[in-house]
Design a protein around this motif. Structure first.
Motif, mmCIF file in Angstrom:
data_model
loop_
_atom_site.group_PDB
_atom_site.id
_atom_site.type_symbol
_atom_site.label_atom_id
_atom_site.label_comp_id
_atom_site.label_asym_id
_atom_site.label_seq_id
_atom_site.Cartn_x
_atom_site.Cartn_y
_atom_site.Cartn_z
ATOM 1 N N LEU A 44 41.891 44.145 35.329
ATOM 2 C CA LEU A 44 41.395 43.074 36.194
ATOM 3 C C LEU A 44 41.899 43.316 37.610
ATOM 4 O O LEU A 44 43.085 43.587 37.825
ATOM 5 C CB LEU A 44 41.873 41.713 35.698
ATOM 6 C CG LEU A 44 41.426 41.301 34.297
ATOM 7 C CD1 LEU A 44 41.950 39.910 33.965
ATOM 8 C CD2 LEU A 44 39.931 41.338 34.158
ATOM 9 N N ILE A 45 40.978 43.196 38.565
ATOM 10 C CA ILE A 45 41.271 43.453 39.962
ATOM 11 C C ILE A 45 41.018 42.180 40.757
ATOM 12 O O ILE A 45 39.958 41.564 40.623
ATOM 13 C CB ILE A 45 40.356 44.583 40.516
ATOM 14 C CG1 ILE A 45 40.327 45.803 39.593
ATOM 15 C CG2 ILE A 45 40.735 44.941 41.942
ATOM 16 C CD1 ILE A 45 41.632 46.514 39.405
ATOM 17 N N ASP A 46 41.974 41.790 41.599
ATOM 18 C CA ASP A 46 41.810 40.634 42.485
ATOM 19 C C ASP A 46 41.587 41.177 43.894
ATOM 20 O O ASP A 46 42.509 41.635 44.555
ATOM 21 C CB ASP A 46 43.051 39.748 42.443
ATOM 22 C CG ASP A 46 42.946 38.521 43.339
ATOM 23 O OD1 ASP A 46 41.967 38.393 44.103
ATOM 24 O OD2 ASP A 46 43.869 37.679 43.282
ATOM 25 N N ARG A 91 37.092 41.477 39.887
ATOM 26 C CA ARG A 91 36.334 42.658 39.490
ATOM 27 C C ARG A 91 37.023 43.219 38.261
ATOM 28 O O ARG A 91 38.198 42.943 38.003
ATOM 29 C CB ARG A 91 36.331 43.741 40.569
ATOM 30 C CG ARG A 91 35.839 43.326 41.935
ATOM 31 C CD ARG A 91 34.333 43.097 41.971
ATOM 32 N NE ARG A 91 33.879 42.849 43.324
ATOM 33 C CZ ARG A 91 34.010 41.701 43.973
ATOM 34 N NH1 ARG A 91 34.607 40.676 43.387
ATOM 35 N NH2 ARG A 91 33.551 41.548 45.191
ATOM 36 N N VAL A 92 36.310 44.016 37.490
ATOM 37 C CA VAL A 92 36.909 44.716 36.360
ATOM 38 C C VAL A 92 36.642 46.208 36.492
ATOM 39 O O VAL A 92 35.652 46.628 37.095
ATOM 40 C CB VAL A 92 36.411 44.206 34.985
ATOM 41 C CG1 VAL A 92 36.739 42.740 34.802
ATOM 42 C CG2 VAL A 92 34.944 44.452 34.793
ATOM 43 N N ASP A 106 32.970 51.762 41.347
ATOM 44 C CA ASP A 106 33.280 51.718 39.911
ATOM 45 C C ASP A 106 33.563 50.292 39.432
ATOM 46 O O ASP A 106 33.646 50.049 38.236
ATOM 47 C CB ASP A 106 34.520 52.568 39.595
ATOM 48 C CG ASP A 106 34.301 54.046 39.812
ATOM 49 O OD1 ASP A 106 33.147 54.508 39.714
ATOM 50 O OD2 ASP A 106 35.300 54.750 40.097
ATOM 51 N N LEU A 107 33.733 49.373 40.351
ATOM 52 C CA LEU A 107 34.104 48.005 40.004
ATOM 53 C C LEU A 107 32.885 47.206 39.558
ATOM 54 O O LEU A 107 31.790 47.367 40.091
ATOM 55 C CB LEU A 107 34.757 47.311 41.198
ATOM 56 C CG LEU A 107 36.007 47.978 41.755
ATOM 57 C CD1 LEU A 107 36.487 47.233 42.990
ATOM 58 C CD2 LEU A 107 37.107 48.062 40.714
ATOM 59 N N LEU A 134 30.456 39.255 32.846
ATOM 60 C CA LEU A 134 30.245 40.236 33.897
ATOM 61 C C LEU A 134 28.879 40.054 34.532
ATOM 62 O O LEU A 134 27.941 39.560 33.899
ATOM 63 C CB LEU A 134 30.385 41.648 33.323
ATOM 64 C CG LEU A 134 31.713 41.939 32.622
ATOM 65 C CD1 LEU A 134 31.722 43.352 32.071
ATOM 66 C CD2 LEU A 134 32.884 41.714 33.564
ATOM 67 N N GLU A 135 28.751 40.484 35.775
ATOM 68 C CA GLU A 135 27.467 40.366 36.473
ATOM 69 C C GLU A 135 26.382 41.220 35.825
ATOM 70 O O GLU A 135 25.211 40.852 35.858
ATOM 71 C CB GLU A 135 27.641 40.748 37.943
ATOM 72 C CG GLU A 135 28.430 39.727 38.738
ATOM 73 C CD GLU A 135 28.641 40.125 40.180
ATOM 74 O OE1 GLU A 135 28.420 41.317 40.538
ATOM 75 O OE2 GLU A 135 29.023 39.251 40.974
#
Length: 145
Positions: A44-46, A91-92, A106-107, A134-135
């Motif tokens: 997981l990305i903030d 983002r993942v 890549d996110l 996810l989108e």
């Protein structure tokens, strides 16, 4: 299905608890996983996170928690990981163990998430579960037990 989710959740919570511990920078007795060995592993990305003095890549420095891909468009994680972070900032990264090689393309964006309705901040692990939609669906292996 419920039994599988409980097993995956138990493993995920243990991983988050150990990896997130300020006392340890590694999983005790752990060994590095080979690329692609852990199907469904998600970082997981903030995107709003201040990287401060972090010396790694931007994506590496903005990684803050983990999760597991349980379906093509769904990630299971802990509620304390996403509680109070707007979905637009999340983002993942799926399919790699080396965040230093990840580039922004890549996110995968998070459309929305749902935290367990009985989750309470600070209540240890009681109801500490969230689902992220996810989108876009991913054509990658999902977690299995």
């Amino acid at each position: 299905m419920i039994t599988m989710l409980r097993c995956v959740l138990s493993r995920l919570l243990l991983l988050i608890a150990i990896a997130g511990s300020p006392l340890s920078m590694a999983i005790v007795g752990g060994v590095p996983a080979a690329e692609g060995e852990v199907a469904g592993q998600v970082a997981l990305i903030d995107m709003s996170r201040d990287v401060g003095t972090c010396t790694g890549s931007e994506i590496f420095c903005k990684q803050f928690c983990s999760g597991v891909l349980i379906a093509k468009q769904w990630v299971l994680t802990a509620a304390h990981c996403v509680n109070n972070i707007p979905p637009a900032d999340l983002r993942v990264v799926v399919g790699t163990r080396d965040l230093s090689t990840v580039v922004p393309s890549d996110l995968v964006g998070v459309d929305r998430y749902s935290v367990h309705e009985e989750y309470t901040i600070g209540a240890m692990f009681n109801n500490d579960i969230a689902l992220l939609k996810l989108e876009t669906p991913l054509d990658l292996p999902v977690a299995s037990i």
